[in-house]
Design a protein around this motif. Structure first.
Motif, PDB file in Angstrom:
ATOM      1  N   UNK A 158       0.818  -1.235   0.000  1.00 53.40           N
ATOM      2  CA  UNK A 158       0.000   0.000   0.000  1.00 53.40           C
ATOM      3  C   UNK A 158       0.838   1.264   0.000  1.00 53.40           C
ATOM      4  N   UNK A 159       1.957   1.253   0.689  1.00 52.63           N
ATOM      5  CA  UNK A 159       2.749   2.482   0.778  1.00 52.63           C
ATOM      6  C   UNK A 159       3.191   2.964  -0.596  1.00 52.63           C
ATOM      7  N   UNK A 160       3.418   2.036  -1.500  1.00 55.44           N
ATOM      8  CA  UNK A 160       3.903   2.420  -2.828  1.00 55.44           C
ATOM      9  C   UNK A 160       2.808   3.068  -3.668  1.00 55.44           C
ATOM     10  N   UNK A 161       1.568   2.887  -3.265  1.00 53.31           N
ATOM     11  CA  UNK A 161       0.462   3.362  -4.100  1.00 53.31           C
ATOM     12  C   UNK A 161      -0.154   4.666  -3.625  1.00 53.31           C
ATOM     13  N   UNK A 162       0.234   5.102  -2.443  1.00 56.71           N
ATOM     14  CA  UNK A 162      -0.375   6.327  -1.912  1.00 56.71           C
ATOM     15  C   UNK A 162       0.710   7.300  -1.469  1.00 56.71           C
ATOM     16  N   UNK A 163       0.401   8.579  -1.620  1.00 60.19           N
ATOM     17  CA  UNK A 163       1.398   9.603  -1.294  1.00 60.19           C
ATOM     18  C   UNK A 163       1.724   9.585   0.201  1.00 60.19           C
ATOM     19  N   UNK A 164       0.731   9.804   0.991  1.00 62.49           N
ATOM     20  CA  UNK A 164       0.929   9.784   2.451  1.00 62.49           C
ATOM     21  C   UNK A 164      -0.452   9.742   3.093  1.00 62.49           C
ATOM     22  N   UNK A 165      -0.538   9.254   4.323  1.00 63.89           N
ATOM     23  CA  UNK A 165      -1.858   9.204   4.957  1.00 63.89           C
ATOM     24  C   UNK A 165      -2.322  10.594   5.382  1.00 63.89           C
ATOM     25  N   UNK A 166      -3.608  10.824   5.342  1.00 63.11           N
ATOM     26  CA  UNK A 166      -4.085  12.121   5.848  1.00 63.11           C
ATOM     27  C   UNK A 166      -3.864  12.202   7.356  1.00 63.11           C
ATOM     28  N   UNK A 167      -3.813  13.416   7.866  1.00 58.96           N
ATOM     29  CA  UNK A 167      -3.670  13.583   9.310  1.00 58.96           C
ATOM     30  C   UNK A 167      -4.880  12.964  10.001  1.00 58.96           C
ATOM     31  N   UNK A 168      -4.678  12.431  11.222  1.00 61.46           N
ATOM     32  CA  UNK A 168      -5.829  11.881  11.946  1.00 61.46           C
ATOM     33  C   UNK A 168      -6.914  12.946  12.106  1.00 61.46           C
ATOM     34  N   UNK A 169      -8.160  12.499  12.057  1.00 62.62           N
ATOM     35  CA  UNK A 169      -9.276  13.444  12.154  1.00 62.62           C
ATOM     36  C   UNK A 169      -9.345  14.040  13.545  1.00 62.62           C
TER      37      UNK A 169
ATOM     38  N   UNK B  70       0.643  24.937 -12.554  1.00 62.80           N
ATOM     39  CA  UNK B  70      -0.273  25.504 -11.571  1.00 62.80           C
ATOM     40  C   UNK B  70      -1.205  24.485 -10.932  1.00 62.80           C
ATOM     41  N   UNK B  71      -1.396  23.359 -11.578  1.00 62.50           N
ATOM     42  CA  UNK B  71      -2.217  22.310 -10.972  1.00 62.50           C
ATOM     43  C   UNK B  71      -1.649  20.967 -11.414  1.00 62.50           C
ATOM     44  N   UNK B  72      -1.559  20.041 -10.466  1.00 65.35           N
ATOM     45  CA  UNK B  72      -1.057  18.707 -10.791  1.00 65.35           C
ATOM     46  C   UNK B  72      -1.931  17.675 -10.084  1.00 65.35           C
ATOM     47  N   UNK B  73      -1.957  16.490 -10.675  1.00 66.23           N
ATOM     48  CA  UNK B  73      -2.641  15.359 -10.036  1.00 66.23           C
ATOM     49  C   UNK B  73      -1.550  14.417  -9.540  1.00 66.23           C
ATOM     50  N   UNK B  74      -1.604  14.094  -8.266  1.00 62.17           N
ATOM     51  CA  UNK B  74      -0.682  13.082  -7.737  1.00 62.17           C
ATOM     52  C   UNK B  74      -1.477  11.776  -7.632  1.00 62.17           C
ATOM     53  N   UNK B  75      -1.057  10.770  -8.385  1.00 59.56           N
ATOM     54  CA  UNK B  75      -1.772   9.499  -8.347  1.00 59.56           C
ATOM     55  C   UNK B  75      -1.693   8.939  -6.912  1.00 59.56           C
ATOM     56  N   UNK B  76      -2.826   8.714  -6.315  1.00 56.75           N
ATOM     57  CA  UNK B  76      -2.815   8.268  -4.921  1.00 56.75           C
ATOM     58  C   UNK B  76      -2.513   9.390  -3.948  1.00 56.75           C
ATOM     59  N   UNK B  77      -2.701  10.632  -4.397  1.00 54.53           N
ATOM     60  CA  UNK B  77      -2.352  11.746  -3.502  1.00 54.53           C
ATOM     61  C   UNK B  77      -3.153  13.006  -3.715  1.00 54.53           C
ATOM     62  N   UNK B  78      -4.132  12.979  -4.601  1.00 55.45           N
ATOM     63  CA  UNK B  78      -5.007  14.137  -4.762  1.00 55.45           C
ATOM     64  C   UNK B  78      -4.487  15.177  -5.743  1.00 55.45           C
TER      65      UNK B  78
END
Lengths: 440, 619
Positions: free
Chosen positions: A220-231, A385-393
């Motif tokens: 999973x780590x390879x597919x996502x940029x980073x986890x969101x901060x805890x809510x 000015x705008x980019x898409x990070x796959x697995x990162x928004x």
């Protein structure tokens, strides 16, 4: 249950009304379905369940449609309360749980349909988007139940599932989510439905979901940029810059638009504007107008322990002249970031607009890998000015205003929807894309 | 490094007026990489050539005019030239920009920049073509107004190759400190007094002609930017329609709507609705407009070709250009005047005589306040009533000023020197000595900071056209009263202005788009990497170089400050009193220096110079 209870809880009434409206704005349910509940202490200190009335119209809840029920005995309030009250009561009895939200979540329910013989044991839903993966704990249980609403099976199954998962699906019926607060339960529910939407989009554009899920589960780590901060469950009403009236208004408008235009699920993503030493920061970017989220004034200098989300805002300001930054978990962009042109082995590294407006605003939109390094991230952001990070928004920057930065992910959504629509219709994207885009 | 020949001819023309000789020098391609063209290139060449302590009206002042890589291509509005010099009005850098057609014609003559040094012993004009450069006597032109001189110099032109004339009028000859240099008869390098510098050099005019093309290295890349730019220009209301229909004067009522339109030497921003209707862009379009016009390669077309009918006053029927917004406001409400015909006729006179209409209007307004305060009396034989509202005084004052006759000799010094002479220096509404344009700084902190920190003084174009973002910037609209955002917002606006000036393109393109299409076009034309990140470096580099010159010319932080009126006298906006308090000025100035990475005294340090590859002054 007495009318007097309400006089002590206008804040609670406001929250129910706001989240009820919000749930309809993002189409989580029909006008009268779904329900939400919290544990609440009355003036005498007794804990009660507060829950929406059965058949209440969630977009315009009246005070009389919020029911205060005893936690430990049946009282007359049960006549009026939601038909799912018993399951809510069991959910609220789980350790640490003080809120529960149920909605029919069409996208997730559709994504979890199967045509297998019943009774059966459906597979858990595995999110392939970063928010879904991290917030939902890697999967959402799915249960087939013979009587899928209000039944004793539901009362038994759903709380058991929620003991170990933040959300669970009753197949063909809907999703239940729990939280420490009602906004947190709504956050989970909104993310779960968005994950279902993304999965359906991926199927629409021909991505092999099974293969992708296997790969994600393996690493999973390879597919996502980073986890969101805890809510964070507290501080939604904090504002560190009340004197900056104009900017404050802009933050609220922008956050509301992010939510209402579905550029990010509720309280996800982030927005900032910079001063010389400080940045103004909304860490719960998608903020319905009457719910809000914390608005902080923070030093712009990087600090040890900065969450990754905040670190990126600071990095952009440290390395560029931009004045505003936005990060969204924009579902259409997340899906399209996995798109492969027919015959190609790897996902495309750019989204090329095929609509006129998008094409003139953005010749291309880069798609960056999940673990893109800072230098490449900044260079592309600076140039496009705008980019898409796959697995990162989606990340966007503005030279002047919050309104300017908002326009980018909003445009990206449209651009992605046009491309997805063309794929649905079986059109050849390559033929539709401007030739020049291949060089940009 | 790009290939010479793409975007540039690779030649700088240097003319020593003292000796009367001209030589073509190779353009260092490294300068293009670092400074792009136009304002950037001109500033670098100027900085290297001039002694910052020189007398602006002496022979040691240097004038540099530069074109850009886009000039001569089909890039929208890319026909502008940029002129840099030491200003006789401010004592700091003078930086003026003009549309029209001269800039494109100069480049078609085969040069990228022109450096003017020394002082001719007698009036001269320059004749520049690809074949020859000549310094000719202007004895027969001296004393002529701009229109007459232009007509004289284009007589007998070869069909199909009409020369383009850049000239001064009597105001420049007489060294009026806010004299302009004018091309196409009515398009001016207006601000900071370049005309006076020309006059002091005995330079009357420059005639150019040529047909040399600007070569493009990567046509696909250029075309990509061009397509994008034209689409956005056609889409944005201001660029697709409003400027053509109403001209810049269409802003009069809009700026009043946001209570930013100054009145009576910036005493307040209050006007009667019916008064403003008499001078609005809509009224101009209905009554005086003959047709709109456009500068070289411009699809926007904001020019106002107008006609003022003769009237009972005995004034004849006249045709000309203008007025623009700034002229309308500075010679109108700022002087208490709401007579569109009087403003327009005075505008015609300023164009002919070679006067900057903003500084002229601001100086007249200052004189009117001084007059009403009893601090100034018109010299006996002038017979002029200088009270606010007397539109009939504008034309005679323009003539007297250009000729430095009577009270005109005082006005010719600009408002700062005039007010100081009268013992009321606080009545000059200027920054660094340059008169404030038609946007009241109390109505936008960002605009206020732009005036304070502009390298040339109170200029909305060099200081940042913040108002355009604050009220009709579309998605880019910024808060008006944010102390937090103003320093960065104005830095970014100023930088966009530097980019536009360095590309030789019009400010009004900014209503449609910012740097992105320009990045593609500049990269396509030159073959160089002008990514938006690299363009930002160019912008910061130019800002630092302008600052360095000003510091060497004696600038201190006290020069980055507004007149006291704006801190002490409030205007009312939406029921709230607004000033730009000294604390706000202090805080914004401090933060602006920090945003620019300058020290607390506003000086760029060695580390910044190294980071921006700015070479120290040549010994």
């Amino acid at each position: 249950m007495t009318g007097k209870d309400w006089q002590a809880s206008e804040e609670l009434l406001g929250l129910f009304q706001s989240l009820g409206r919000a749930s309809l704005l993002v189409d989580l349910q029909d006008s009268h379905s779904g329900n939400m509940s919290v544990k609440w202490k009355d003036r005498s200190g007794r804990e009660k369940i507060v829950i929406t009335a059965t058949g209440s119209q969630k977009g315009d809840l009246e005070p009389s449609q919020i029911c205060f029920l005893s936690l430990d005995e049946t009282d007359y309030g049960h006549y009026k309360a939601s038909s799912e009250t018993d399951v809510h009561a069991r959910i609220l009895a789980l350790p640490g749980v003080r809120a529960s939200f149920h909605a029919h979540t069409k996208e997730l329910v559709t994504a979890t349909f199967d045509d297998a013989d019943k009774p059966g044991a459906p597979a858990a839903f595995v999110p392939i988007d970063p928010l879904g993966w991290h917030v939902l704990g890697g999967e959402v249980p799915v249960d087939w139940l013979a009587v899928p609403s209000g039944s004793f099976e539901v009362i038994e199954t759903v709380p058991r599932r929620l003991a170990s998962h933040p959300a669970t699906v009753v197949q063909t019926h809907g999703t239940f989510a729990r939280g420490r607060t009602l906004p947190e339960a709504f956050y989970v529910l909104n993310i779960a439905n968005t994950s279902g939407y993304i999965a359906r989009l991926l199927e629409t554009i021909g991505v092999d979901l099974g293969r992708l899920r296997t790969a994600i589960r393996a690493d999973p780590a390879a597919h996502f940029a980073y986890p969101p901060s805890p809510y964070e469950t507290e501080g939604d009403d904090v504002c560190d810059f009340p004197d900056e009236e104009e900017i404050l208004k802009e933050f609220r408008k922008t956050g509301n638009r992010v939510f209402e235009s579905r550029l990010s699920p509720f309280h996800a993503g982030s927005i900032s504007a910079r001063g010389v030493d400080d940045l103004l920061y909304a860490g719960k970017g998608a903020m319905p107008r009457d719910v809000g989220g914390p608005l902080r004034r923070l030093p712009i200098a990087a600090a040890a322990g900065d969450p990754e989300e905040l670190r990126r805002h600071k990095l952009i300001y440290a390395e560029t002249d931009f004045q505003t930054v936005m990060h969204c978990y924009q579902p259409e962009a997340e899906a399209l970031a996995h798109y492969r042109y027919p015959g190609e082995a790897e996902p495309a590294d750019r989204v090329v607009p095929i609509d006129a407006e998008g094409g003139f605003l953005y010749l291309v939109i880069p798609v960056l890998p999940p673990k893109v390094d800072d230098a490449e991230f900044l260079a592309k952001l600076h140039q496009y000015k705008v980019v898409i990070v796959r697995g990162g928004g989606v990340w966007a920057v503005g030279a002047q205003s919050l309104s300017e930065v908002l326009h980018h992910p909003s445009s990206v959504r449209e651009i992605c929807l046009y491309r997805i629509g063309a794929i649905q219709r079986g059109l050849d994207l390559r033929k539709m894309e401007p030739k020049k885009a291949q060089k940009w | 490094m790009g290939e010479r020949g793409y975007g540039f001819h690779g030649k700088v023309l240097e003319i020593d007026l003292t000796r009367g000789d001209a030589r073509a020098l190779p353009l260092d391609p490294g300068l293009v990489d670092l400074y792009l063209g136009g304002r950037g290139l001109a500033t670098r060449l100027f900085y290297d050539a001039v002694d910052p302590g020189c007398d602006p009206l002496g022979p040691d002042n240097v004038v540099v005019i530069a074109a850009s890589p886009l000039v001569g291509t089909s890039a929208p509005t890319a026909g502008r030239g940029h002129m840099v010099f030491k200003s006789p009005l401010t004592g700091f850098i003078g930086s003026a920009n003009s549309g029209g057609t001269w800039g494109a014609a100069f480049k078609a003559a085969g040069y990228d920049a022109l450096v003017l040094k020394g002082r001719a012993a007698a009036p001269v004009y320059l004749d520049i073509s690809p074949e020859a450069v000549r310094v000719e006597s202007a004895a027969s032109l001296w004393g002529l107004d701009v229109h007459a001189a232009t007509d004289r110099m284009t007589e007998g032109a070869e069909p199909g190759l009409r020369p383009k004339i850049l000239a001064i009028g009597p105001a420049g000859e007489n060294r009026v400190r806010f004299a302009a240099v004018v091309n196409d008869k009515n398009r001016t390098y207006g601000r900071s007094g370049p005309g006076a510098v020309w006059g002091a050099k005995n330079l009357k005019a420059i005639r150019v002609r040529g047909r040399l093309k600007t070569a493009i290295k990567d046509k696909d890349r250029f075309q990509a930017g061009l397509d994008q730019a034209y689409h956005l220009i056609k889409q944005a209301p201001v660029t697709k329609r409003l400027m053509r229909e109403l001209g810049t004067a269409g802003l009069v009522e809009l700026i009043d709507l946001i209570r930013m339109l100054p009145h009576r030497n910036f005493m307040d921003c209050s006007h009667r609705e019916e008064d403003l209707e008499r001078i609005s862009g809509e009224t101009l379009a209905k009554t005086l407009l003959v047709r709109p016009g456009a500068c070289h390669a411009c699809p926007i077309g904001c020019q106002r070709h107008t006609r003022v009918p003769g009237g009972a006053s005995g004034a004849g029927d006249e045709k000309g250009e203008g007025p623009e917004y700034e002229t309308t406001v500075l010679m109108g409400p700022v002087c208490g005047v709401y007579d569109l015909s009087a403003i327009t006729r005075a505008n015609y006179r300023c164009n002919e005589l070679g006067l900057d209409t903003i500084s002229f209007g601001g100086t007249v307004a200052c004189a009117m306040e001084l007059f009403e305060a009893g601090a100034l009396t018109a010299d006996g034989d002038d017979g002029l009533d200088l009270r606010f509202g007397n539109g009939a005084a504008l034309e005679p004052l323009a003539r007297l000023t250009a000729r430095r006759e009577g009270i005109g000799n005082r006005l010719a010094e600009g408002s700062r020197r005039l007010a100081a002479f009268c013992g009321r220096p606080e009545l000059s509404m200027s920054v660094k000595g340059l008169e404030i344009p038609g946007y009241d700084p109390r109505a936008s902190l960002t605009q206020a900071l732009g005036y304070m920190t502009s390298p040339t003084g109170a200029c909305h174009l060099r200081g940042g056209y913040a108002v355009s973002l604050a009220f009709f910037g579309g998605a880019k609209e910024i808060p008006r009263f944010s102390l937090l955002q103003s320093p960065i917002a104005i830095r970014n606006m100023q930088n966009l202005g530097i980019l536009q000036d360095s590309l030789g393109v019009c400010r009004f393109t900014g209503y449609a788009f910012a740097a992105d299409p320009w990045s593609r076009m500049a990269s396509g034309v030159t073959g160089l990497d002008f990514s938006t990140a690299r363009l930002e470096e160019v912008e910061n580099r130019v800002a630092v170089l302008e600052r360095l010159f000003n510091i060497e010319a004696g600038l201190t932080p006290a020069d980055d400050w507004l007149p006291a009126r704006f801190a002490s006298t409030p205007i009312v906006i939406d029921g709230r009193e607004r000033v730009v308090s000294e604390a706000a000025m202090e805080g914004m100035r401090r933060d602006y220096y920090r945003v620019r990475e300058w020290d607390a005294a506003g000086r760029p340090g060695p580390a910044l110079l190294r980071a921006l590859s700015i070479k120290e002054r040549r010994p």
